[in-house]
Motif scaffolding. Structure first.
Motif, PDB file in Angstrom:
ATOM      1  N   MET A 314       0.813  -1.210   0.000  1.00 59.42           N
ATOM      2  CA  MET A 314       0.000   0.000   0.000  1.00 59.42           C
ATOM      3  C   MET A 314       0.855   1.273   0.000  1.00 59.42           C
ATOM      4  N   GLY A 315       2.074   1.170   0.520  1.00 62.45           N
ATOM      5  CA  GLY A 315       2.883   2.381   0.642  1.00 62.45           C
ATOM      6  C   GLY A 315       3.921   2.585  -0.432  1.00 62.45           C
ATOM      7  N   ILE A 316       4.042   1.658  -1.387  1.00 59.76           N
ATOM      8  CA  ILE A 316       5.122   1.750  -2.373  1.00 59.76           C
ATOM      9  C   ILE A 316       4.966   2.983  -3.261  1.00 59.76           C
ATOM     10  N   ILE A 317       3.792   3.161  -3.854  1.00 64.77           N
ATOM     11  CA  ILE A 317       3.579   4.296  -4.762  1.00 64.77           C
ATOM     12  C   ILE A 317       3.677   5.613  -4.001  1.00 64.77           C
ATOM     13  N   ALA A 318       3.228   5.616  -2.756  1.00 59.93           N
ATOM     14  CA  ALA A 318       3.195   6.849  -1.965  1.00 59.93           C
ATOM     15  C   ALA A 318       4.565   7.504  -1.873  1.00 59.93           C
ATOM     16  N   VAL A 319       5.605   6.705  -1.706  1.00 57.73           N
ATOM     17  CA  VAL A 319       6.956   7.249  -1.561  1.00 57.73           C
ATOM     18  C   VAL A 319       7.375   8.034  -2.794  1.00 57.73           C
ATOM     19  N   PHE A 320       6.977   7.563  -3.974  1.00 60.59           N
ATOM     20  CA  PHE A 320       7.454   8.164  -5.213  1.00 60.59           C
ATOM     21  C   PHE A 320       6.634   9.382  -5.652  1.00 60.59           C
ATOM     22  N   ILE A 321       5.355   9.414  -5.321  1.00 63.79           N
ATOM     23  CA  ILE A 321       4.539  10.540  -5.802  1.00 63.79           C
ATOM     24  C   ILE A 321       4.369  11.634  -4.757  1.00 63.79           C
ATOM     25  N   ALA A 322       4.779  11.388  -3.520  1.00 59.55           N
ATOM     26  CA  ALA A 322       4.623  12.397  -2.466  1.00 59.55           C
ATOM     27  C   ALA A 322       5.307  13.722  -2.813  1.00 59.55           C
ATOM     28  N   PRO A 323       6.564  13.734  -3.323  1.00 60.05           N
ATOM     29  CA  PRO A 323       7.197  15.021  -3.655  1.00 60.05           C
ATOM     30  C   PRO A 323       6.412  15.809  -4.705  1.00 60.05           C
TER      31      PRO A 323
END
Length: 507
Positions: A314-323
């Motif tokens: 669930m958290g993989i994509i979050a790391v990359f699109i947060a910035p």
């Protein structure tokens, strides 16, 4: 300021960043690392799985209570001294958690672990900004924010691997050397950034009332299902204490000159609306992250490692699109981002309500992978709304309340979701019992295959329990999806923020 210490450079800066990031990583990691190990811990200590969730809630409640105290502790003893002490004590209590021989001892140590971890989150950020050159403060916030996103992802994975490859105490043991060494290194590297101390008074009555009503409410939620709720005098008394304590807390804090929690910021409509969305959205999010590994391990036969991998997707994509989300929020109205993010989380929770017992690992984990897109869309813009709707002088108080409500929502949601899941499973089981194998065909076939009468009954009961839990899990997901939807629409009660706020400020 002329007497302000010069920012760190070179190797000293690298070491300072590493130690501060490690502290924030460990504090946030502890909110999720035990999620996939609850059933193992409960079984090892001879308690039920429902009592095992106390390991999660005790830490979260203690952390929530200690966060508002960070400001007073820093003024009274110095921010560096408080930070280093909390970090070393975090290591000590992690060791004691691993050495626990009973659930009571483990929960008590988790409480002290939470009290130590609470101040580490806000202080790690403020100290990181201070040690960086002013023109690179955004880099400091970026590094800090990355640890905030990575830690919840790594929690289930590390918890599962350590629990399966070694044993559950190692989910606490591995943090001991990291915390103590980072604390000692921080004292060596950033001691010159110590803040001046003053003999500041603390709102003792406000703090006491906070501990009383939060503690009473959490104990009531944790133990209610085991005591038949309000049929029990104990639960009734706890409810009364929580209610009276909460009302007294509100009155006292709204009239106190220097409150431990400044509730006056709720007069801003935008802040109140964002806190409503935060409590509903984060509570729902934490609920699904708690119930999923329990379901996978108890009824789907997953190991702690496998359930950790499934949950962490669930958290993989979050790391990359947060910035990218952070950059967009500074230019556009953040409310549509929050609305879409929370609604996205709710949509995928609703789609997951069609799970069945024959699903493969990828059929379970991929919906959670896509669901993770909603995480940064929810958390990052909501911060900008909450802090952008208050006056600049109130931002510290607003940030403290943001963290307090976020942590408390997770603790309360853990108890309520676990209770609802167990109750619904029991209800469905009782309803299906009278409809299963009514003429005994399945039982006769199983006995004809060589199973004894008792083995047949146990096998049928276990299959019935699995299906009951699956139905209950899907129903819980439907309810949580509805809560997400309410939280999404609640953000429109907020006006557009008056000024831009750095998305990392709330941490």
């Amino acid at each position: 300021m002329p007497n302000e210490p010069a920012p760190l450079t070179g190797l000293a800066l690298f070491g300072g960043v590493l130690c501060l990031a490690m502290a924030n990583f460990l504090a946030i990691l502890d909110t999720t690392i035990a999620n996939v190990s609850v059933s193992n811990i409960a079984g090892s200590l001879g308690t039920s799985t429902s009592q095992g969730t106390y390991v999660i809630t005790s830490y979260a409640v203690a952390e929530a209570i200690s966060v508002p105290l960070t400001g007073w502790l820093s003024r009274r003893f110095g921010s560096v001294r408080v930070f280093v002490t909390c970090l070393i004590m975090f290591g000590v209590f992690s060791l004691l958690c691993g050495m626990a021989t009973s659930m009571t001892m483990l929960v008590a140590c988790r409480v002290f672990l939470g009290l130590s971890g609470g101040p580490m989150m806000p202080l790690s950020q403020t100290l990181m900004i201070r040690i960086f050159p002013k023109d690179k403060s955004h880099a400091a916030i970026g590094i800090w924010s990355m640890t905030t996103l990575v830690a919840p992802i790594m929690g289930p994975i590390l918890g599962g691997v350590l629990c399966d490859q070694f044993s559950w105490p190692y989910i606490f043991y591995f943090k001991v050397p990291l915390a103590i060494l980072a604390g000692l290194a921080c004292w060596k590297i950033i001691a010159k950034f110590e803040t001046k101390t003053v003999k500041a008074s603390i709102d003792k009555m406000g703090l006491l009332l906070l501990v009383v009503w939060v503690g009473a409410l959490q104990i009531m939620l944790d133990e209610g299902k085991d005591h038949d709720w309000f049929e029990s005098t104990r639960i009734t008394v706890l409810a009364i204490i929580a209610l009276i304590g909460f009302i007294s807390f509100l009155i006292w804090e709204l009239t106190e000159r220097n409150p431990v929690v400044d509730l006056r910021v709720f007069r801003h409509r935008g802040f109140s609306a964002s806190m409503l969305t935060l409590s509903l959205g984060f509570g729902a999010f934490f609920g699904i992250t708690v119930i999923t590994p329990l379901w996978l391990q108890i009824y789907m036969g997953y190991t702690a490692t496998e359930s950790g991998y499934a949950t962490a997707t669930m958290g993989i994509i979050a790391v990359f699109i947060a910035p990218a989300i952070a950059a967009a929020v500074s230019k556009f109205d953040p409310r549509p981002f929050v609305f879409f993010g929370v609604l996205w989380l709710g949509l995928w929770t609703w789609l997951r309500a069609g799970n069945n017992m024959d699903m493969t690992f990828w059929q379970i984990s991929m919906p959670m992978f896509y669901q993770g897109i909603g995480m940064p869309l929810f958390f990052v813009p909501l911060t900008a709304i909450a802090l952008g709707c208050v006056k600049p002088a109130e931002m510290d108080s607003a940030a403290g309340l943001f963290n307090f409500i976020r942590t408390l929502s997770g603790a309360f949601a853990t108890s309520m979701v676990n209770t609802a899941w167990e109750n619904e499973t029991t209800y469905v089981h009782s309803e299906l019992s009278g409809l299963t194998d009514r003429v005994g065909v399945a039982a006769q076939q199983m006995q004809a295959g060589g199973m004894s009468h008792d083995q047949t009954l146990n096998s049928l009961n276990w299959m019935l329990q699995q299906q009951s839990s699956m139905i209950a899990t899907n129903q819980i997901f439907m309810w949580i999806a509805a809560i997400f939807a309410v939280g999404a629409f609640a953000i429109w009660l907020s006006p557009k923020p008056q000024h831009a706020v750095d998305p990392g400020a709330s941490h």
